[in-house]
Design a protein around this motif. Structure first.
Motif, short mmCIF file in Angstrom:
data_model
loop_
_atom_site.label_atom_id
_atom_site.label_comp_id
_atom_site.label_asym_id
_atom_site.label_seq_id
_atom_site.Cartn_x
_atom_site.Cartn_y
_atom_site.Cartn_z
N GLU A 74 0.71 -1.25 -0.13
CA GLU A 74 -0.13 0.22 -0.03
C GLU A 74 1.21 1.02 -0.31
O GLU A 74 0.53 2.39 -0.28
CB GLU A 74 -1.00 -0.13 1.38
CG GLU A 74 -2.12 -0.90 1.21
CD GLU A 74 -3.42 -0.92 2.02
OE1 GLU A 74 -2.45 -0.15 2.53
OE2 GLU A 74 -4.19 -2.00 1.61
N ASP A 79 -4.64 2.49 0.38
CA ASP A 79 -5.33 1.40 0.76
C ASP A 79 -6.90 1.21 -0.36
O ASP A 79 -7.70 2.64 -1.29
CB ASP A 79 -5.77 1.96 2.36
CG ASP A 79 -6.74 0.89 2.46
OD1 ASP A 79 -6.52 0.27 2.81
OD2 ASP A 79 -8.07 1.14 2.61
N HIS A 80 -7.46 0.25 -0.57
CA HIS A 80 -8.93 -0.01 -1.43
C HIS A 80 -9.78 -0.01 -0.66
O HIS A 80 -10.21 -1.56 -0.10
CB HIS A 80 -8.40 -1.01 -2.89
CG HIS A 80 -7.23 -0.23 -3.12
ND1 HIS A 80 -6.22 -0.27 -3.30
CD2 HIS A 80 -8.09 0.05 -4.60
CE1 HIS A 80 -5.76 0.38 -4.33
NE2 HIS A 80 -6.75 1.28 -4.88
N THR A 86 -14.91 -1.33 -6.87
CA THR A 86 -12.73 -0.98 -7.06
C THR A 86 -13.03 -2.14 -8.17
O THR A 86 -13.77 -3.12 -8.60
CB THR A 86 -12.38 -1.31 -5.86
OG1 THR A 86 -12.97 -0.57 -5.01
CG2 THR A 86 -11.06 -1.39 -6.43
N TRP A 88 -11.05 -4.86 -8.80
CA TRP A 88 -10.45 -5.78 -7.81
C TRP A 88 -9.21 -6.63 -8.83
O TRP A 88 -7.85 -6.38 -8.15
CB TRP A 88 -11.00 -6.58 -7.05
CG TRP A 88 -12.20 -6.44 -6.15
CD1 TRP A 88 -13.22 -5.69 -5.83
CD2 TRP A 88 -11.49 -5.45 -5.20
NE1 TRP A 88 -13.07 -5.26 -5.21
CE2 TRP A 88 -12.84 -4.43 -4.45
CE3 TRP A 88 -9.61 -5.12 -4.25
CZ2 TRP A 88 -12.31 -3.64 -3.16
CZ3 TRP A 88 -9.90 -4.17 -2.91
CH2 TRP A 88 -11.49 -3.62 -2.70
N VAL A 91 -6.14 -3.94 -9.19
CA VAL A 91 -5.63 -4.09 -7.82
C VAL A 91 -4.84 -5.07 -7.39
O VAL A 91 -3.86 -4.83 -7.48
CB VAL A 91 -7.04 -4.01 -6.75
CG1 VAL A 91 -6.19 -3.45 -5.06
CG2 VAL A 91 -7.50 -2.46 -6.76
#
Length: 385
Positions: A74, A79-80, A86, A88, A91
């Motif tokens: 991070e 941060d998610h 989102t 993902w 990410v």
């Protein structure tokens, strides 16, 4: 200075940035968002405290290490929050790249070790990773549920998380945690279980995130708190373990450092270069240890109190290395920030040699051999002595 130690110190300084990554959840007192470094410290504490609930196949030492490093990516990707829409997959790809970048600062053997451990956590397939994930699902929920005046929006997120989100599987996988969370959510006292009787201690330790030290973050933005400091020196001890004597158990060192500053919840922080009544400080900290560890079941109270007392006495090989690391972190930060807070306390080289050098030489002489020439140069060129 060896290339290996140089790379390790560069990684440890980079890790400082995790203290500036804010998360969606707040401290129990709702004063501010929790950051990812203090979250990682408290998750490691959750692992140690909840160890009696883990399956026999779980190695709690590996779980603690997973949780110490699980959010380091991070630093790069941020941060998610789980409740926001989102991508993902994107990410995941970003975090994989970030892991290679961040752990790649380390010597190759340690980079490989940390990267494999981080990927094991992410894959969530081994007993160690699954238990670590249970705790990572629990801590943010109970951060909300144990707050005296929880944010209603946060309670809604917890409810959704328990009913159909990432924490729903705890109903079958970690039922004591699930039932305790459900009871608190609907305003009922939870049943007394091995999980619920430990929750009061963990909630109380949230207060360590509001105990501020003399040292500043490397960014200079603010003073460091004792929870994120505890996380950082655990990373220091792990990465610098090659500087320890052969008879040192790094896993015991990590546990000592995990617990060592909890007494500051009651006793406060006492800067090493400040004016302190050491007898009064010792009495305050002993009383704090009795009260705080006394919130745990008697067997764990005795275990944690013994570890804390061993650290304070600094007479065992494990405690001497733990003390050396605890003294080493702040000067590394001060040297990286043009003296940091040394000017605030009119610190002299002689004071550092006595208050910092003695414990480092006792527990990790190689670290003092790296630090001392830099101190000499700083004080000769900046302070003129």
């Amino acid at each position: 200075m060896s290339d290996r130690l140089s790379a390790q110190i560069d990684f440890l300084k980079r890790a400082d940035s995790l203290k500036s990554v804010d998360r969606a959840n707040f401290l129990l007192d709702q004063s501010r968002p929790e950051n990812a470094a203090e979250h990682s410290w408290q998750l490691a504490l959750w692992a140690l405290v909840m160890q009696p609930l883990a399956d026999d196949a779980v190695c709690i030492h590996r779980v603690i290490r997973m949780l110490l490093l699980h959010d380091l990516v991070e630093i790069v990707v941020g941060d998610h929050p789980i409740h926001l829409k989102t991508d993902w997959n994107a990410v995941e790809q970003a975090e994989q790249s970030a892991a290679v970048e961040v752990f790649g600062l380390l010597p190759s053997d340690q980079a490989t070790e940390c990267l494999h451990l981080w990927r094991e956590f992410e894959a969530d397939q081994t007993p160690d990773a699954r238990f670590a994930k249970y705790l990572d699902r629990c801590q943010p929920m109970f951060q909300v549920l144990c707050a005296p005046h929880a944010n209603p929006d946060h309670l809604t997120i917890v409810q959704e998380n328990l009913s159909s989100g990432r924490a729903a599987y705890l109903e079958s996988e970690f039922p004591d945690a699930y039932s305790t969370a459900h009871s608190l959510l609907i305003g009922h006292p939870p049943a007394e279980t091995e999980f619920s009787i430990r929750l009061g201690f963990l909630a109380e330790t949230d207060k360590l995130k509001s105990v501020y030290r003399a040292s500043r973050l490397l960014s200079g933005d603010r003073r460091e708190n004792s929870a994120e400091h505890s996380w950082h020196i655990m990373i220091f001890a792990w990465i610098l373990s090659g500087q320890a004597a052969p008879d040192v158990s790094i896993d015991r060192v990590l546990q000592m450092l995990l617990l060592h500053d909890i007494v500051e919840i009651d006793a406060g922080d006492h800067p090493i270069h400040g004016q302190v009544d050491h007898a009064a400080q010792e009495a305050e900290e002993q009383a704090a240890a009795e009260r705080l560890f006394g919130l745990l079941p008697s067997e764990q109270k005795a275990e944690f109190l013994s570890l804390w007392q061993e650290f304070e006495a600094a007479d065992s090989p494990d405690a001497r290395f733990a003390k050396a690391v605890d003294r080493f972190q702040a000067p590394v930060g001060n040297l990286a920030t043009d003296g940091g807070t040394w000017a605030d306390y009119n610190v002299t080289l002689a004071q550092i040699d006595q208050r910092v050098g003695v414990p480092i030489r006792r527990g990790a002489p190689g670290l003092w051999a790296w630090l001392k020439p830099q101190l000499d140069t700083y004080f000769a060129t900046t302070v003129g002595i």
